[in-house]
Design a protein around this motif. Structure first.
Motif, short mmCIF file in Angstrom:
data_model
loop_
_atom_site.label_atom_id
_atom_site.label_comp_id
_atom_site.label_asym_id
_atom_site.label_seq_id
_atom_site.Cartn_x
_atom_site.Cartn_y
_atom_site.Cartn_z
N TYR A 29 0.88 -0.79 0.07
CA TYR A 29 -0.11 -0.53 -0.05
C TYR A 29 0.78 1.17 -0.32
CZ TYR A 29 -3.44 -2.95 1.68
OH TYR A 29 -4.14 -4.31 1.44
N PRO A 30 1.30 1.94 -0.95
CA PRO A 30 2.24 3.38 -1.09
C PRO A 30 1.05 3.77 -0.93
CG PRO A 30 1.25 2.94 -3.43
CD PRO A 30 0.56 1.39 -2.86
N THR A 31 2.23 5.13 -0.32
CA THR A 31 2.27 6.34 -0.63
C THR A 31 2.09 7.68 -1.54
OG1 THR A 31 4.11 7.01 1.05
CG2 THR A 31 2.01 6.70 2.27
N PRO A 32 1.17 8.65 -1.51
CA PRO A 32 1.08 9.44 -3.00
C PRO A 32 3.31 9.81 -2.62
CG PRO A 32 -0.38 10.01 -1.85
CD PRO A 32 0.20 9.02 -0.52
N VAL A 33 4.11 10.21 -3.94
CA VAL A 33 4.99 10.87 -4.37
C VAL A 33 5.28 11.49 -5.50
CG1 VAL A 33 5.62 9.02 -5.98
CG2 VAL A 33 7.30 9.68 -4.30
N VAL A 34 6.39 12.43 -5.67
CA VAL A 34 6.60 13.21 -6.32
C VAL A 34 7.27 12.27 -6.75
CG1 VAL A 34 6.61 15.67 -6.76
CG2 VAL A 34 5.86 15.01 -4.95
N LEU A 35 7.59 12.34 -7.95
CA LEU A 35 8.57 12.10 -8.70
C LEU A 35 9.40 13.50 -9.78
CD1 LEU A 35 7.51 8.97 -10.61
CD2 LEU A 35 9.29 9.20 -8.59
N PRO A 36 11.04 13.19 -9.84
CA PRO A 36 11.17 14.78 -10.39
C PRO A 36 11.30 13.86 -12.14
CG PRO A 36 13.04 13.46 -8.76
CD PRO A 36 11.65 13.09 -8.43
N LEU A 37 11.64 15.09 -12.64
CA LEU A 37 11.56 14.54 -14.26
C LEU A 37 12.77 14.90 -14.91
CD1 LEU A 37 7.99 15.58 -15.65
CD2 LEU A 37 8.95 13.53 -15.25
N THR A 38 13.19 14.39 -15.66
CA THR A 38 14.53 15.24 -16.13
C THR A 38 14.84 14.18 -18.03
OG1 THR A 38 16.14 14.29 -13.22
CG2 THR A 38 17.49 14.40 -16.49
N ALA A 39 15.34 15.58 -18.57
CA ALA A 39 15.64 15.10 -19.65
C ALA A 39 17.07 14.91 -20.16
CB ALA A 39 15.16 15.80 -20.86
N ASN A 40 18.29 13.68 -20.82
CA ASN A 40 19.18 14.04 -20.97
C ASN A 40 20.06 13.91 -19.87
OD1 ASN A 40 19.74 13.42 -23.83
ND2 ASN A 40 20.31 15.99 -24.15
N PRO A 41 19.97 13.57 -19.00
CA PRO A 41 20.55 12.79 -17.62
C PRO A 41 22.17 12.29 -17.53
CG PRO A 41 19.36 10.76 -17.61
CD PRO A 41 19.00 12.07 -18.74
N PRO A 42 23.15 11.97 -17.27
CA PRO A 42 24.37 12.22 -17.00
C PRO A 42 24.29 10.27 -17.05
CG PRO A 42 23.89 13.10 -14.73
CD PRO A 42 22.81 14.26 -15.77
N SER A 43 25.83 10.15 -17.21
CA SER A 43 25.71 8.60 -17.36
C SER A 43 26.00 7.84 -16.22
CB SER A 43 26.45 8.12 -17.86
OG SER A 43 28.02 8.93 -17.86
N ASP A 44 26.16 8.66 -15.17
CA ASP A 44 26.54 8.48 -13.45
C ASP A 44 24.96 8.28 -12.68
OD1 ASP A 44 26.16 10.70 -13.32
OD2 ASP A 44 28.41 11.46 -12.67
N SER A 45 24.82 8.24 -11.88
CA SER A 45 24.05 8.48 -11.16
C SER A 45 23.42 9.71 -9.94
CB SER A 45 23.31 7.35 -10.19
OG SER A 45 24.70 7.51 -8.80
N SER A 46 24.32 10.81 -10.33
CA SER A 46 24.38 12.14 -9.91
C SER A 46 23.51 12.87 -10.44
CB SER A 46 25.52 13.25 -10.07
OG SER A 46 25.30 13.20 -11.43
N TRP A 47 22.58 12.74 -11.02
CA TRP A 47 21.20 13.26 -11.02
C TRP A 47 20.17 12.52 -9.95
CZ3 TRP A 47 16.69 10.66 -13.73
CH2 TRP A 47 16.99 9.64 -13.77
N LEU A 48 20.67 11.93 -9.72
CA LEU A 48 18.82 10.79 -8.86
C LEU A 48 18.75 12.43 -7.36
CD1 LEU A 48 20.16 7.31 -9.01
CD2 LEU A 48 18.26 8.32 -10.35
N THR A 49 17.10 11.78 -7.41
CA THR A 49 16.90 12.65 -6.40
C THR A 49 16.56 11.15 -4.91
OG1 THR A 49 15.58 13.90 -7.56
CG2 THR A 49 15.43 14.28 -5.18
N HIS A 50 16.85 12.50 -3.36
CA HIS A 50 16.82 11.42 -2.62
C HIS A 50 15.13 11.93 -2.01
CE1 HIS A 50 17.05 10.74 1.89
NE2 HIS A 50 17.51 10.02 1.61
N ILE A 51 14.96 10.17 -2.18
CA ILE A 51 13.33 10.66 -1.05
C ILE A 51 12.73 9.70 -0.02
CG2 ILE A 51 12.45 10.50 -3.47
CD1 ILE A 51 11.17 7.62 -3.53
#
Length: 642
Positions: free
Chosen positions: A182-204
């Protein structure tokens, strides 16, 4: 008519502008005459017509440009929307959604129905540019394609984020529901042309309610198959997914963008990480082989027995995964035999201390107490203690109220090495005398009862039942203890007396076993290093039959000769097993005398025997060796029935 009038009527010549200009003087005006400019300006009507024409041209041009731009933007938006509407859930999960972790899982609460409220921390991002195809191509894009993609990426960056609200997620395998999330609502950030590493990911950080199935056999089957194949294949089913632009309760143009999906189904395959000490892609070892009991302590309190233990189990999670768990209660029960018709007997209630994941093993600190026991549990508990003190494992059943339909069978290991419970065993003031056609022995049995390290309980040994082999001299070091049949964990009946060792040990000549329990006394004595509670136990034996072992008359004759003719008598080695009946302080069991019988406890010792110990034979020494030999032969023949 005079000449003046005639002169005025004469027409003046017209100046065609060809005469030489006059030199300017002080009276020459700086600007030309205004009358000439007035003649050059168009009439007002003409000027109005020209203005209207220009305005009309600008309006029509702007209108046409606006229409073209609108059509172009509409076509552009339609192209993006068309791509977005044809995106499948698999595309969203496999191309768009990027999830790393979880980095931390905190168990917040466990519901009465067995559900787990957990808070999950992870890194997440959504590559919207990849899903709708506007990310830059590694091989480069054409001019118009690059413009089209650039506008799309600008739109993704402008939208920035979406709010996702889902109904419950069902995880199934082979049409069997394994768990419901049973998940709770979540806000997802959108990205285009992300870098190859994971630096663009957002902590939730988001809370979830996980409700495992009560079908434990299906869960066990799923885990075994997943481990054998090295991966877990599950299907995720979501009744509806609601996606809205912007954050929750955000009032902006972003909230106009809205999409609803129904009956979303997708397949997931999760790779099972290796666990140290467990071979991959094979059968899962029994849980008993994975749990290591590091320590086990029992202490008496006035009304109960307090338990404490430390156990470890291999950590199956990857090093990047952290988990914090609250205290979890468990109930320990003893299984009964299938034909007894009795339910399993809960014997202890324990609770784990809050713990976190450590590598390579997870350490659990456990504490609790023994539960009030029914009367019929006495025999089962006696068997458990007998097996434990013999170094044997005991099957137990572990359950928790959070998962009432889940019972895990385990083996509670015995101490290793096998504890030496009965020590310093001897028979003080031993007397052997002929009686009818046999011999009887009397004396005071003494033993030091030492419990294993960690068992600091108060008890009283009220009865003992020794089964003794007697040797001419000390017991040889190579002789094993008589083998007592190991009691079954579900059989409360006492084990039968052990048979004589076959072949008989060297120098063994006699066997002593009382027909009934001997009343005993016990007092606490100081413990030494590496020992639990210790007690001194004494019991008197009176005219207990001493059976000369078959074919060992010679050894018996030699022993008697040593006693009579030796200056200091002789030493008789003793070895065997004993039963003890103990009353444990704090054990909540409603038996008549509160005792539990423990059987098959091995012991070994020695007994000094002097001339006075052989009543009826010692006095014969004064009559000479020949008479003594005749007396012995007479007793032996009588014992053999000759």
């Amino acid at each position: 008519m005079d000449s003046t009038e005639n002169a005025e009527d004469v027409p003046k010549p017209i100046d065609k502008g060809k005469r030489r200009a006059e030199d300017p003087t002080e009276r020459t005006p700086l600007l030309g005459s205004s009358s000439s400019s007035a003649i050059d300006d168009p009439p007002p009507a003409v000027a109005r017509r020209r203005l209207i024409s220009k305005l009309t041209t600008v309006f029509l041009g702007t209108l046409v440009f606006s229409i073209c731009a609108f059509v172009a933007l509409a076509l552009l938006a339609w192209s993006y929307a068309s791509r977005a509407t044809h995106v499948s859930p698999d595309d969203i999960l496999n191309q768009g959604l990027v999830f790393e972790g979880p980095d931390r899982v905190d168990v917040l609460n466990i519901t009465s129905s067995g559900g787990l409220w957990v808070n999950v921390e992870a890194r997440v991002g959504f590559d919207a540019g990849s899903v709708i195809g506007v990310n830059s191509s590694p091989d480069g894009d054409g001019f118009f394609q690059d413009i089209w993609k650039s506008i799309g990426r600008w739109g993704v960056r402008t939208l920035d984020r979406v709010s996702v609200n889902m109904t419950n997620i069902s995880l199934t395998s082979e049409s069997v529901v394994l768990a419901t999330i049973y998940p709770t609502p979540v806000v997802l950030p959108l990205t285009a042309n992300p870098p190859s590493d994971s630096s663009w990911l957002t902590h939730i950080s988001t809370p979830l309610l996980i409700q495992p199935t009560s079908n434990t056999s299906a869960l066990v089957h799923f885990v075994r198959e997943a481990w054998r194949e090295g991966s877990a294949a599950v299907a995720a089913n979501v009744a509806s997914v609601d996606v809205q632009g912007g954050g929750f309760a955000e009032e902006s143009w972003r909230s106009i963008l809205h999409s609803a999906l129904s009956d979303v189904r997708t397949a997931l395959r999760l790779k099972i990480p290796p666990i140290p000490g467990i071979p991959q892609h094979g059968p899962i070892p029994p849980l008993t082989e994975l749990v290591t009991l590091q320590s086990f302590d029992v202490r008496s309190s006035p009304n109960s027995l307090e338990l404490a233990a430390r156990a470890s189990i291999p950590n199956p999670a990857p090093p990047s995964f952290n988990l914090t768990s609250p205290s979890i209660p468990f109930t320990i029960a003893l299984p009964t035999s299938a034909d007894s018709g009795l339910p399993a007997v809960p014997i202890a209630s324990v609770t784990t201390a809050p713990f976190t994941l450590t590598h390579p093993n997870i350490t659990l600190t456990i504490s609790g107490s023994v539960l009030p026991l029914p009367a019929y549990a006495s025999a089962l508990l006696s068997t458990l203690l007998t097996r434990y003190l013999s170094g044997l494992p005991n099957p137990i059943l572990v359950s928790t109220p959070y998962f009432p339909d889940l019972t895990v069978p385990l083996d509670f290991p015995g101490p290793n090495p096998r504890p030496h419970i009965l020590r310093n065993v001897t028979i003080q003031d031993m007397v052997i005398k002929p009686h009818a056609s046999s011999f009887v022995a009397s004396g005071t049995v003494f033993a030091r009862v030492v419990l294993p390290l960690g068992m600091d309980v108060s008890l009283h040994v009220g009865r003992v039942l020794p089964d003794v082999l007697v040797f001419d001299g000390e017991v040889p070091s190579i002789v094993d203890f008589p083998k007592t049949p190991n009691p079954r964990h579900d059989d409360p009946t006492p084990a039968p007396p052990p048979p004589f060792p076959d072949p008989l040990p060297e120098h063994a000549f006699g066997h002593i076993r009382p027909d009934d329990w001997l009343v005993s006394q016990s007092t606490p004595v100081p413990s030494e290093d590496g020992e639990g509670a210790a007690f001194a136990v004494t019991a008197k034996i009176v005219d207990v039959p001493l059976e000369v072992l078959p074919g060992r008359q010679k050894e018996f004759r030699n022993f008697v000769s040593k006693v009579i003719f030796g200056s200091d008598g002789a030493v008789a080695g003793i070895m065997g097993v004993a039963g003890v009946a103990v009353d444990v302080v704090g054990l909540p069991i409603p038996t008549e005398n509160g005792e539990m019988e423990l059987h098959g406890l091995p012991f070994q010792g020695k007994v000094p025997v002097g001339k006075k110990s052989l009543l009826g034979l010692g006095g014969a020494a004064k009559r000479g060796a020949k008479e003594l030999k005749k007396e012995l032969d007479k007793f032996l023949h009588r014992w053999q029935g000759k």
